[in-house]
Design a protein around this motif. Structure first.
Motif, PDB file in Angstrom:
ATOM      1  N   GLN A 176       0.827  -1.193   0.000  1.00 24.74           N
ATOM      2  CA  GLN A 176       0.000   0.000   0.000  1.00 24.74           C
ATOM      3  C   GLN A 176       0.868   1.252   0.000  1.00 24.74           C
ATOM      4  N   ILE A 177       0.515   2.226  -0.802  1.00 28.52           N
ATOM      5  CA  ILE A 177       1.235   3.486  -0.837  1.00 28.52           C
ATOM      6  C   ILE A 177       0.461   4.508  -0.019  1.00 28.52           C
ATOM      7  N   ASP A 178       1.181   5.209   0.854  1.00 27.95           N
ATOM      8  CA  ASP A 178       0.554   6.222   1.685  1.00 27.95           C
ATOM      9  C   ASP A 178       0.287   7.462   0.824  1.00 27.95           C
ATOM     10  N   ILE A 179      -0.938   7.560   0.295  1.00 22.23           N
ATOM     11  CA  ILE A 179      -1.280   8.642  -0.632  1.00 22.23           C
ATOM     12  C   ILE A 179      -1.141  10.007   0.019  1.00 22.23           C
ATOM     13  N   ALA A 180      -1.564  10.109   1.285  1.00 21.72           N
ATOM     14  CA  ALA A 180      -1.483  11.403   1.976  1.00 21.72           C
ATOM     15  C   ALA A 180      -0.037  11.864   2.081  1.00 21.72           C
ATOM     16  N   THR A 181       0.869  10.929   2.359  1.00 17.99           N
ATOM     17  CA  THR A 181       2.282  11.274   2.452  1.00 17.99           C
ATOM     18  C   THR A 181       2.824  11.694   1.098  1.00 17.99           C
ATOM     19  N   VAL A 182       2.427  10.997   0.037  1.00 15.12           N
ATOM     20  CA  VAL A 182       2.857  11.360  -1.311  1.00 15.12           C
ATOM     21  C   VAL A 182       2.408  12.782  -1.661  1.00 15.12           C
ATOM     22  N   GLN A 183       1.165  13.118  -1.306  1.00 14.38           N
ATOM     23  CA  GLN A 183       0.643  14.460  -1.574  1.00 14.38           C
ATOM     24  C   GLN A 183       1.458  15.512  -0.823  1.00 14.38           C
ATOM     25  N   ASP A 184       1.792  15.199   0.453  1.00 16.49           N
ATOM     26  CA  ASP A 184       2.601  16.123   1.237  1.00 16.49           C
ATOM     27  C   ASP A 184       3.976  16.306   0.599  1.00 16.49           C
ATOM     28  N   MET A 185       4.554  15.200   0.105  1.00 16.40           N
ATOM     29  CA  MET A 185       5.878  15.274  -0.497  1.00 16.40           C
ATOM     30  C   MET A 185       5.857  16.119  -1.771  1.00 16.40           C
ATOM     31  N   LEU A 186       4.807  15.954  -2.571  1.00 18.44           N
ATOM     32  CA  LEU A 186       4.701  16.739  -3.805  1.00 18.44           C
ATOM     33  C   LEU A 186       4.537  18.225  -3.502  1.00 18.44           C
ATOM     34  N   SER A 187       3.713  18.537  -2.507  1.00 18.94           N
ATOM     35  CA  SER A 187       3.473  19.948  -2.172  1.00 18.94           C
ATOM     36  C   SER A 187       4.688  20.573  -1.502  1.00 18.94           C
ATOM     37  N   SER A 188       5.604  19.743  -0.954  1.00 19.94           N
ATOM     38  CA  SER A 188       6.768  20.279  -0.261  1.00 19.94           C
ATOM     39  C   SER A 188       7.686  21.045  -1.208  1.00 19.94           C
ATOM     40  N   HIS A 189       7.615  20.750  -2.521  1.00 13.35           N
ATOM     41  CA  HIS A 189       8.468  21.430  -3.493  1.00 13.35           C
ATOM     42  C   HIS A 189       7.943  22.822  -3.852  1.00 13.35           C
ATOM     43  N   HIS A 190       6.737  23.155  -3.412  1.00 21.58           N
ATOM     44  CA  HIS A 190       6.188  24.479  -3.688  1.00 21.58           C
ATOM     45  C   HIS A 190       6.940  25.529  -2.883  1.00 21.58           C
ATOM     46  N   TYR A 191       7.154  26.671  -3.489  1.00 13.54           N
ATOM     47  CA  TYR A 191       7.928  27.731  -2.833  1.00 13.54           C
ATOM     48  C   TYR A 191       7.179  28.279  -1.620  1.00 13.54           C
TER      49      TYR A 191
END
Length: 284
Positions: A176-191
């Motif tokens: 299982q992939i932790d979707i919430a964590t993936v979303q957080d990781m993607l948004s972390s690159h936002h300035y």
């Protein structure tokens, strides 16, 4: 501050003695009344706190470590945090990790385990295999689920399936992939910009504002690793650390890998030196 203690005393006993002596001598600033709010870190002889390594395990006897210079450090959680300024516990698994949000360090490990399992299974019904939590640094030793996060002295754990063991630091396998964590990781690159203060050098005498926290940024410069220290309110520091760690862990870096290998060699040398020192004392 020079403190004399029995070699058989536990780390948490030494922390209590330090706090008592500090208060009895009328030192400033005043300490937190809760002794469990503090931990001991390895420190250099010149007084610089060695934050490359985690705090000493509060349940271990102090003679196990063999370091003569230590630093009393307030744990990362600040008494001034509100419910909106939450902290995060990292739960590792074979195919990634999850960050579990907690409001304070009084939460039990059972609550964290339930959140971790629910987070990984998502909307699926929580049934089937049972799990346990282990400290990332202590494989195959189950955490007492009735204990609090505060008593663990660490913020990183591993999710392990019951009736199985963790080998070579590998945690429970789960597709299982932790979707919430993936979303957080993607948004972390936002300035995003943060207001912080730079500290020129972290020492015993470094003044830190109450309710604030310090984080260290390590970078490679001319084949040498340099450190920068920054201070801000605890919630901001927590957010910065999460954001930076997400970015670093999503990108392969030989410099970062070499740095961790260098830290491990340094720790091995310290441990070896401590063992040899204890061995010589025993022969005398």
């Amino acid at each position: 501050m020079t403190v004399v203690t029995m070699a058989s005393a536990r780390v948490q006993d030494l922390i209590g003695l330090i706090c008592w002596q500090y208060t009895s001598e009328g030192r400033e600033p005043k300490l937190n009344e809760n002794v469990s709010a503090y931990c001991l870190h390895i420190a250099e002889d010149d007084g610089e706190v060695d934050t490359d390594f985690p705090p000493l395990d509060s349940n271990e006897p102090i003679h196990k470590f063999g370091f003569s210079t230590l630093a009393l450090v307030e744990k990362y959680s600040s008494p001034g945090l509100t419910s909106k300024e939450s902290l995060f516990v990292r739960i590792n698994a074979a195919h990634g990790f999850s960050l579990i949000q907690v409001d304070n360090t009084k939460v039990t490990m059972k609550e964290i385990l339930l959140k971790a399992v629910k987070r990984r299974k998502g909307s699926q019904k929580i049934s089937g295999p049972q799990y346990r939590l282990e400290k990332q640094s202590e494989p195959n030793v189950a955490v007492d689920l009735e204990s609090t996060l505060e008593s663990q002295s660490v913020w990183e754990f591993c999710l392990v399936r019951e009736n199985s063991s963790r080998a070579d630091g590998v945690c429970e396998e789960d597709s299982q992939i932790d979707i919430a964590t993936v979303q957080d990781m993607l948004s972390s690159h936002h300035y995003k910009s943060f207001k912080v203060s730079m500290i020129h050098r972290l020492r015993f005498t470094t003044d830190v504002q109450l309710g604030h926290a310090i984080f260290k940024l390590t970078y490679l410069s001319n084949h040498d690793y340099k450190h920068l220290y920054f201070e801000s309110d605890a919630a901001t520091v927590n957010e910065i650390m999460l954001k930076v760690n997400y970015i670093l862990e999503s990108r392969a870096s030989t410099a970062r890998a070499d740095y961790f290998a260098q830290k491990q060699r340094k720790l091995n040398r310290r441990t070896s030196f401590s063992f040899q020192k204890e061995k010589k004392s025993g022969q005398q």
